[in-house]
Design a protein around this motif. Structure first.
Motif, PDB file in Angstrom:
ATOM      1  N   SER A   1     -43.075 -33.350 -77.452  1.00  0.00           N
ATOM      2  CA  SER A   1     -41.865 -32.860 -76.775  1.00  0.00           C
ATOM      3  C   SER A   1     -41.118 -31.898 -77.692  1.00  0.00           C
ATOM      4  CB  SER A   1     -40.960 -34.038 -76.396  1.00  0.00           C
ATOM      5  OG  SER A   1     -39.792 -33.581 -75.746  1.00  0.00           O
ATOM      6  N   PRO A   2     -40.857 -30.682 -77.190  1.00  0.00           N
ATOM      7  CA  PRO A   2     -41.212 -30.140 -75.875  1.00  0.00           C
ATOM      8  C   PRO A   2     -42.700 -29.825 -75.777  1.00  0.00           C
ATOM      9  CG  PRO A   2     -40.203 -28.439 -77.214  1.00  0.00           C
ATOM     10  CD  PRO A   2     -40.087 -29.714 -78.001  1.00  0.00           C
ATOM     11  N   PRO A   3     -43.198 -29.547 -74.575  1.00  0.00           N
ATOM     12  CA  PRO A   3     -44.613 -29.206 -74.422  1.00  0.00           C
ATOM     13  C   PRO A   3     -45.009 -28.014 -75.299  1.00  0.00           C
ATOM     14  CG  PRO A   3     -43.616 -29.610 -72.287  1.00  0.00           C
ATOM     15  CD  PRO A   3     -42.488 -29.584 -73.275  1.00  0.00           C
TER      16      PRO A   3
ATOM     17  N   ASN B   1     -44.764 -31.292 -81.621  1.00  0.00           N
ATOM     18  CA  ASN B   1     -43.729 -32.179 -82.135  1.00  0.00           C
ATOM     19  C   ASN B   1     -43.939 -33.552 -81.497  1.00  0.00           C
ATOM     20  OD1 ASN B   1     -41.476 -33.441 -83.110  1.00  0.00           O
ATOM     21  ND2 ASN B   1     -39.994 -32.154 -82.039  1.00  0.00           N
ATOM     22  N   VAL B   2     -44.488 -34.487 -82.271  1.00  0.00           N
ATOM     23  CA  VAL B   2     -44.856 -35.799 -81.745  1.00  0.00           C
ATOM     24  C   VAL B   2     -44.759 -36.813 -82.875  1.00  0.00           C
ATOM     25  CG1 VAL B   2     -47.330 -35.577 -82.245  1.00  0.00           C
ATOM     26  CG2 VAL B   2     -46.593 -36.949 -80.268  1.00  0.00           C
ATOM     27  N   LYS B   3     -44.588 -38.063 -82.541  1.00  0.00           N
ATOM     28  CA  LYS B   3     -44.319 -39.076 -83.568  1.00  0.00           C
ATOM     29  C   LYS B   3     -45.456 -39.238 -84.567  1.00  0.00           C
ATOM     30  CE  LYS B   3     -45.828 -43.247 -81.046  1.00  0.00           C
ATOM     31  NZ  LYS B   3     -45.370 -44.556 -80.544  1.00  0.00           N
ATOM     32  N   TYR B   4     -46.687 -38.962 -84.172  1.00  0.00           N
ATOM     33  CA  TYR B   4     -47.824 -39.131 -85.085  1.00  0.00           C
ATOM     34  C   TYR B   4     -47.766 -38.071 -86.200  1.00  0.00           C
ATOM     35  CZ  TYR B   4     -48.917 -41.272 -80.642  1.00  0.00           C
ATOM     36  OH  TYR B   4     -48.824 -41.985 -79.477  1.00  0.00           O
ATOM     37  N   ASN B   5     -47.349 -36.862 -85.848  1.00  0.00           N
ATOM     38  CA  ASN B   5     -47.164 -35.833 -86.870  1.00  0.00           C
ATOM     39  C   ASN B   5     -45.976 -36.163 -87.765  1.00  0.00           C
ATOM     40  OD1 ASN B   5     -49.239 -34.013 -86.696  1.00  0.00           O
ATOM     41  ND2 ASN B   5     -48.214 -32.622 -85.274  1.00  0.00           N
ATOM     42  N   THR B   6     -44.905 -36.671 -87.175  1.00  0.00           N
ATOM     43  CA  THR B   6     -43.739 -37.046 -87.981  1.00  0.00           C
ATOM     44  C   THR B   6     -44.129 -38.109 -88.998  1.00  0.00           C
ATOM     45  OG1 THR B   6     -42.252 -36.549 -86.136  1.00  0.00           O
ATOM     46  CG2 THR B   6     -41.384 -37.956 -87.891  1.00  0.00           C
TER      47      THR B   6
ATOM     48  N   GLY C   1     -44.238 -36.998 -92.767  1.00  0.00           N
ATOM     49  CA  GLY C   1     -43.008 -37.529 -93.322  1.00  0.00           C
ATOM     50  C   GLY C   1     -41.760 -36.828 -92.825  1.00  0.00           C
ATOM     51  N   GLN C   2     -41.897 -35.976 -91.833  1.00  0.00           N
ATOM     52  CA  GLN C   2     -40.764 -35.276 -91.244  1.00  0.00           C
ATOM     53  C   GLN C   2     -41.218 -34.640 -89.931  1.00  0.00           C
ATOM     54  OE1 GLN C   2     -39.727 -32.204 -94.043  1.00  0.00           O
ATOM     55  NE2 GLN C   2     -41.496 -30.968 -93.577  1.00  0.00           N
ATOM     56  N   GLU C   3     -40.285 -34.259 -89.108  1.00  0.00           N
ATOM     57  CA  GLU C   3     -40.649 -33.580 -87.875  1.00  0.00           C
ATOM     58  C   GLU C   3     -41.240 -32.207 -88.182  1.00  0.00           C
ATOM     59  OE1 GLU C   3     -37.810 -33.267 -84.786  1.00  0.00           O
ATOM     60  OE2 GLU C   3     -37.486 -35.427 -84.608  1.00  0.00           O
ATOM     61  N   VAL C   4     -42.348 -31.880 -87.513  1.00  0.00           N
ATOM     62  CA  VAL C   4     -42.973 -30.573 -87.653  1.00  0.00           C
ATOM     63  C   VAL C   4     -43.275 -30.056 -86.255  1.00  0.00           C
ATOM     64  CG1 VAL C   4     -43.959 -31.029 -89.925  1.00  0.00           C
ATOM     65  CG2 VAL C   4     -45.272 -31.596 -87.865  1.00  0.00           C
ATOM     66  N   SER C   5     -43.421 -28.760 -86.142  1.00  0.00           N
ATOM     67  CA  SER C   5     -43.782 -28.165 -84.861  1.00  0.00           C
ATOM     68  C   SER C   5     -44.458 -26.827 -85.114  1.00  0.00           C
ATOM     69  CB  SER C   5     -42.542 -27.975 -83.978  1.00  0.00           C
ATOM     70  OG  SER C   5     -41.618 -27.093 -84.590  1.00  0.00           O
ATOM     71  N   GLY C   6     -45.166 -26.371 -84.075  1.00  0.00           N
ATOM     72  CA  GLY C   6     -45.831 -25.083 -84.179  1.00  0.00           C
ATOM     73  C   GLY C   6     -47.338 -25.206 -84.172  1.00  0.00           C
TER      74      GLY C   6
END
Length: 211
Positions: free
Chosen positions: A20-22, A26-31, A35-40
Motif C-alpha cells: 500500500s499504495p499499489p 511498501n509492505v510489512k515484509y520489506n519493512t 528495518g524501515q519503510e521502503v518503496s519504489g
C-alpha cells in the motif's frame, strides 16, 4: 505441529496481504527486512516475504538476501545437498523468471506455492504483483527447489526393560531414583558413569531417609 506445516500455516495466514499504495513495494515484509519503510522499484519483495515467514516460524534462513538467485547461489555453494530436484511441503521454489514462493503441493507438471508480491491471476505481474497469493504454475518454470528444513534425526527411546528387570525399573522410576533425559529416554541399555551412579545413590539415600 511439524515445522513445514507451521511454516505453511504462517504463510497461508498472509494470503491477500498487499502493498500500500499499489505498485509501491511498501509492505510489512520489506519493512521487517530492511528495518524501515521502503518503496519504489528497487524493492521487490517476494524473497523478503519468504525470509519473513521462515523467521516467524523460528527457522530463519541461513543467508539473508532479498534476491531469489542470490539465495539459490548461496545454497549451491554452501549446502548443495539442500538444492533438490523433487520438492516437498515447506521447500522454497525458485522460478526461472526471478520469483519465489513456499511449496504447498507438487505434482509432475505443476507446483502450488504461497508467493509474495505476485498477482492472483495471469493478467497481472507474476514477479511484482503486490499481493500474497496461492499460485499453481508449471514445473517447466522452476529453476530449482531449496530445502531449508533439514530432517532431524529421531533417536530411539530405550524405556522398555526386559521381563527380569521390569519390577525393579518400575520401582526405581516411581520413586525418583531413575530418571530419563530431557526427552524422557531412560537409556536402560546404556552404561552408567560414576557421576550418574552417585546421583542415583543420592536419590536412593533420600528415598530411604523419607520412607
Amino acid at each position: 505441529m511439524e515445522t513445514a506445516d507451521r511454516v505453511l500455516a504462517i504463510a497461508a495466514g498472509e494470503l491477500g496481504t498487499a502493498e500500500s499504495p499499489p505498485d509501491s513495494n511498501n509492505v510489512k515484509y520489506n519493512t521487517w527486512f530492511y528495518g524501515q519503510e521502503v518503496s519504489g522499484p528497487a524493492y521487490p519483495w517476494c524473497m523478503a516475504f519468504v525470509q519473513w515467514v521462515f523467521a516467524q516460524a523460528g527457522e530463519a534462513l541461513p543467508y539473508r538476501t532479498a534476491s531469489c538467485f542470490a539465495l539459490l547461489g548461496w545454497y549451491k555453494a554452501n549446502r548443495p545437498s539442500q538444492v533438490v530436484k523433487r520438492p516437498r511441503r515447506g521447500d522454497i521454489v525458485i522460478y526461472s523468471f526471478g520469483h519465489t514462493g513456499i511449496v504447498e503441493f507438487a505434482g509432475n507438471e505443476t507446483v502450488t506455492a504461497i508467493e509474495g508480491n505476485t498477482s492472483p491471476g495471469a493478467a497481472g505481474s507474476q514477479s511484482n504483483g503486490g499481493t500474497v497469493c496461492r499460485r499453481t504454475r508449471k514445473t517447466s518454470l522452476v529453476a530449482a527447489y531449496i530445502r531449508p528444513l533439514e530432517e532431524k534425526e529421531v533417536k530411539p527411546v530405550d524405556n522398555t526393560p526386559s521381563p527380569a528387570h521390569k519390577a525393579g525399573v518400575e520401582w526405581a522410576v516411581k520413586n525418583g531414583i531413575l530418571a530419563g533425559d530431557k526427552d524422557g529416554n531412560l537409556k536402560l541399555s546404556s552404561p552408567v558413569t560414576r557421576q550418574q551412579l552417585c546421583t542415583m545413590l543420592k536419590r536412593l539415600a533420600d528415598y530411604l531417609e523419607n520412607a
